[in-house]
Design a protein around this motif. Sequence first.
Motif, PDB file in Angstrom:
ATOM      1  N   HIS A 256       0.665  -1.211   0.111  1.00  0.00           N
ATOM      2  CA  HIS A 256       0.022   0.085  -0.046  1.00  0.00           C
ATOM      3  C   HIS A 256       0.896   1.230  -0.037  1.00  0.00           C
ATOM      4  O   HIS A 256       0.456   2.258  -0.633  1.00  0.00           O
ATOM      5  N   ALA A 257       1.920   1.138   0.747  1.00  0.00           N
ATOM      6  CA  ALA A 257       2.847   2.298   0.831  1.00  0.00           C
ATOM      7  C   ALA A 257       3.626   2.423  -0.546  1.00  0.00           C
ATOM      8  O   ALA A 257       3.914   3.655  -0.564  1.00  0.00           O
ATOM      9  N   ALA A 258       3.384   1.465  -1.500  1.00  0.00           N
ATOM     10  CA  ALA A 258       4.080   1.823  -2.499  1.00  0.00           C
ATOM     11  C   ALA A 258       3.259   2.111  -3.804  1.00  0.00           C
ATOM     12  O   ALA A 258       3.640   2.162  -4.922  1.00  0.00           O
ATOM     13  N   LEU A 259       2.190   2.294  -3.450  1.00  0.00           N
ATOM     14  CA  LEU A 259       1.037   2.890  -4.538  1.00  0.00           C
ATOM     15  C   LEU A 259       1.765   4.139  -5.471  1.00  0.00           C
ATOM     16  O   LEU A 259       2.090   5.023  -4.806  1.00  0.00           O
ATOM     17  N   GLY A 260       1.505   3.922  -6.581  1.00  0.00           N
ATOM     18  CA  GLY A 260       2.088   5.072  -7.495  1.00  0.00           C
ATOM     19  C   GLY A 260       3.617   4.972  -7.705  1.00  0.00           C
ATOM     20  O   GLY A 260       4.142   5.792  -8.673  1.00  0.00           O
ATOM     21  N   THR A 261       4.254   4.265  -7.172  1.00  0.00           N
ATOM     22  CA  THR A 261       5.873   3.984  -7.293  1.00  0.00           C
ATOM     23  C   THR A 261       6.079   2.623  -8.000  1.00  0.00           C
ATOM     24  O   THR A 261       5.105   1.993  -8.359  1.00  0.00           O
ATOM     25  N   SER A 262       7.222   2.634  -8.499  1.00  0.00           N
ATOM     26  CA  SER A 262       7.881   1.506  -9.296  1.00  0.00           C
ATOM     27  C   SER A 262       7.309   0.127  -8.863  1.00  0.00           C
ATOM     28  O   SER A 262       7.943  -0.013  -7.646  1.00  0.00           O
TER      29      SER A 262
END
Lengths: 255, 92
Positions: free
Chosen positions: A84-90
């Motif tokens: 969830h913390a990585a949403l929108g990232t690689s």
Amino acid sequence: MPADELPDLTDEERATYEWQMWVEGFGEAGQRRLKNASVLVSRVGGVGSAAAYYLAAAGIGRLVLAHGGDVRPSDLNRQLLMTHAALGTSRIASAEKRLRELNPRLDIVAVNDQVSDANASDLVAQCELVVACAPRFSERLAMNRAAVQQKKPLVNCAMYDLQGELTCVLPGRSACLACLTPEEPPTWKREFPVFGAVAGMIGAMGAMEAIKLISGIGEPLVGRLLMVDLRTMVTRTMIIARDPQCPVCGVKTER
Amino acid sequence: MRLTIEYWNQARSAAGCDGEKIEIAAGAAPMDVVRHLAERHGGRLRSLLLGADDQPRPSTMVSINNELAPCRVARPLHDGDVVALLLPIAGG
């Protein structure tokens, strides 16, 4: 590679992999084969996350991972290397981070791209075995062509709804993926119904097939297709004949 | 001859059932079975199994007693055979 040339295990590795080294027929020799091995997994989405995670857990020496794009909310029901913390990232950065948290000894080559005919040969050349987990036939067939051309084993893992299927390609011995599906079928859609648990099942089984092929234990699904239906708990194992006219592995291509 | 049909993956959801028993002429080939089932069910199964030319799509796979090949491969069918219909899937 002769057994005496395989890399030695460290004390930390012996402690980490102790329980699997107790497996009949595997032992320290099998573990050293895994440490020496390099595996391409693409993509590292639903199926590929599970496959890569269990290969990392088993102590594969090197993973080559190919997956482009950024993490989206709809990834998170099944892509367990995304967060969830990585949403929108690689996506590939998230996958690499999660794998290193489990196994910091792992050598990872992270490629922020999907597999295509433009990069398949180079990616396959960097490993001894391919685990194909991509949601498009174009990517799977590109990996298949490169694997057959380079004579490298390929484990094909796929899912739809509550069903999964699994097969192993040994170039020159078994059918390849193109023997059954030589070109992109018009009936397959990139987005499809599925639960994460189905991805986990097939990914874990794919990892185990890769481990079996590398270490020599068990009977991999060479020339066989395993179908598993979690809706009914029915399984089928089907024999796949090589197609002598196959455009990738057929008789004409071997000459 | 009587055949036991099993549907897998998209073919199952399109057929609306796990399988069925059918009667088909002796000497029928896998392509004939695919055409028969497409016409029997119509709708989504028909569109999955038949192309724009109303011919069976070459990508459809047929297993006869657990031996799998594309439907275009001519293989004999016998009374009592179990025939599974699979479409290619690439879910990853």
